[in-house]
Design an enzyme around this catalytic site. Structure first.
Site, PDB file in Angstrom:
ATOM      1  N   GLY A 267     -21.974 -34.852   4.211  1.00  0.00           N
ATOM      2  CA  GLY A 267     -22.452 -34.272   3.174  1.00  0.00           C
ATOM      3  C   GLY A 267     -23.728 -34.893   2.627  1.00  0.00           C
TER       4      GLY A 267
ATOM      5  N   GLN B 187     -30.958 -35.968  -3.193  1.00  0.00           N
ATOM      6  CA  GLN B 187     -30.791 -36.912  -2.079  1.00  0.00           C
ATOM      7  C   GLN B 187     -32.078 -36.839  -1.090  1.00  0.00           C
ATOM      8  OE1 GLN B 187     -26.479 -36.701  -0.902  1.00  0.00           O
ATOM      9  NE2 GLN B 187     -26.922 -38.836  -0.768  1.00  0.00           N
TER      10      GLN B 187
ATOM     11  N   CYS C  81     -22.225 -43.207   1.053  1.00  0.00           N
ATOM     12  CA  CYS C  81     -23.186 -42.416   0.598  1.00  0.00           C
ATOM     13  C   CYS C  81     -24.354 -42.614   1.050  1.00  0.00           C
ATOM     14  CB  CYS C  81     -23.189 -42.397  -1.164  1.00  0.00           C
ATOM     15  SG  CYS C  81     -24.493 -41.418  -1.714  1.00  0.00           S
ATOM     16  N   LEU C  82     -25.100 -41.411   1.537  1.00  0.00           N
ATOM     17  CA  LEU C  82     -26.462 -41.771   2.266  1.00  0.00           C
ATOM     18  C   LEU C  82     -27.426 -42.427   1.532  1.00  0.00           C
ATOM     19  CD1 LEU C  82     -26.646 -38.608   4.556  1.00  0.00           C
ATOM     20  CD2 LEU C  82     -26.162 -40.843   5.330  1.00  0.00           C
TER      21      LEU C  82
ATOM     22  N   HIS D  48     -17.656 -35.338  -4.441  1.00  0.00           N
ATOM     23  CA  HIS D  48     -18.881 -36.250  -4.204  1.00  0.00           C
ATOM     24  C   HIS D  48     -20.026 -35.810  -4.573  1.00  0.00           C
ATOM     25  CE1 HIS D  48     -20.627 -40.165  -2.264  1.00  0.00           C
ATOM     26  NE2 HIS D  48     -21.625 -39.271  -2.281  1.00  0.00           N
ATOM     27  N   GLU D  49     -20.416 -34.793  -3.661  1.00  0.00           N
ATOM     28  CA  GLU D  49     -21.598 -33.624  -3.806  1.00  0.00           C
ATOM     29  C   GLU D  49     -21.821 -33.195  -5.049  1.00  0.00           C
ATOM     30  OE1 GLU D  49     -23.426 -34.515  -1.460  1.00  0.00           O
ATOM     31  OE2 GLU D  49     -21.868 -35.420  -0.022  1.00  0.00           O
TER      32      GLU D  49
ATOM     33  N   HIS E 291     -23.148 -35.548  -7.527  1.00  0.00           N
ATOM     34  CA  HIS E 291     -24.645 -35.743  -7.313  1.00  0.00           C
ATOM     35  C   HIS E 291     -25.540 -34.767  -8.076  1.00  0.00           C
ATOM     36  CE1 HIS E 291     -25.313 -38.922  -4.322  1.00  0.00           C
ATOM     37  NE2 HIS E 291     -24.406 -38.482  -3.443  1.00  0.00           N
TER      38      HIS E 291
HETATM   39 ZN    ZN Z   1     -23.637 -39.481  -2.042  1.00  0.00          ZN
END
Ligand code: ZN
Length: 170
Positions: free
Chosen positions: A46, A51, A93-94, A135-136, A139
């Site tokens: 995701g 990000q 998380c990236l 989660h997304e 963000h």
């Molecule tokens: Zn994340």
């Protein structure tokens, strides 16, 4: 294929609410394509627009890791309409390389949003998909997974990250 540079914590752009998408144009499609490429290159499931440094309400999700074209979700202006239950599970998380935290998330969500063409969509999800959507969408509200763990765990994680930043390992 175009990759965008990943924005890592503690970049302030990750901690601000994003603007709703209003124009469903070429630029939006290009951003979504780049986000999918970037997510896959980083082996993520995701990715949210902030990000890659763009503060708009767009997210891409692919639980199949690129193996199933039908699994790709591109969601514009998503909103959690309903959440039920709670499950604590590990996630990453990236924007936080190699950080794994156990985070409570709803067991089931109903999410509304729009397609890249601006058509209304609704997604009902449980398990990993519910976790990922939650989660997304966090963000897009400037909320990060460290914001959802205990203050003690958060401080510990922040200290570890600060140490890694000082050591050039971030
Ligand atoms: Zn994340």
């Amino acid at each position: 294929m175009a990759l965008r540079e990943l924005v890592k914590y503690p970049d302030p752009g990750l901690q601000e609410p994003c603007e709703p998408v209003q124009e469903f144009d070429e630029e939006l499609h290009r951003l979504a394509d780049d986000m999918v490429d970037t997510m896959r290159a980083e082996a993520g499931i995701g990715l949210a627009a902030p990000q890659v440094g763009v503060g708009v309400r767009l997210t891409v999700i692919d639980l199949s890791g690129g193996t199933d074209p039908a699994a790709l979700v591109r969601l514009v202006n998503p909103k959690v309409e309903l959440e039920e239950g709670e499950i604590r599970e590990e996630e990453g998380c990236l924007s936080f390389p190699e950080v794994i935290l156990t985070v409570p998330r709803p067991a089931r969500v109903v999410v509304s949003g729009q397609s890249l063409e601006g058509k209304p969509v609704s997604i009902e999800a449980e398990g990993l998909m519910a976790r990922c959507l939650h989660h997304e969408i966090d963000h897009l509200d400037g909320v990060l997974f460290i914001d959802r763990v205990s203050p003690l765990k958060r401080d510990m994680t922040r200290r570890r990250i600060a140490k890694r930043i000082r050591g050039g390992d971030w």
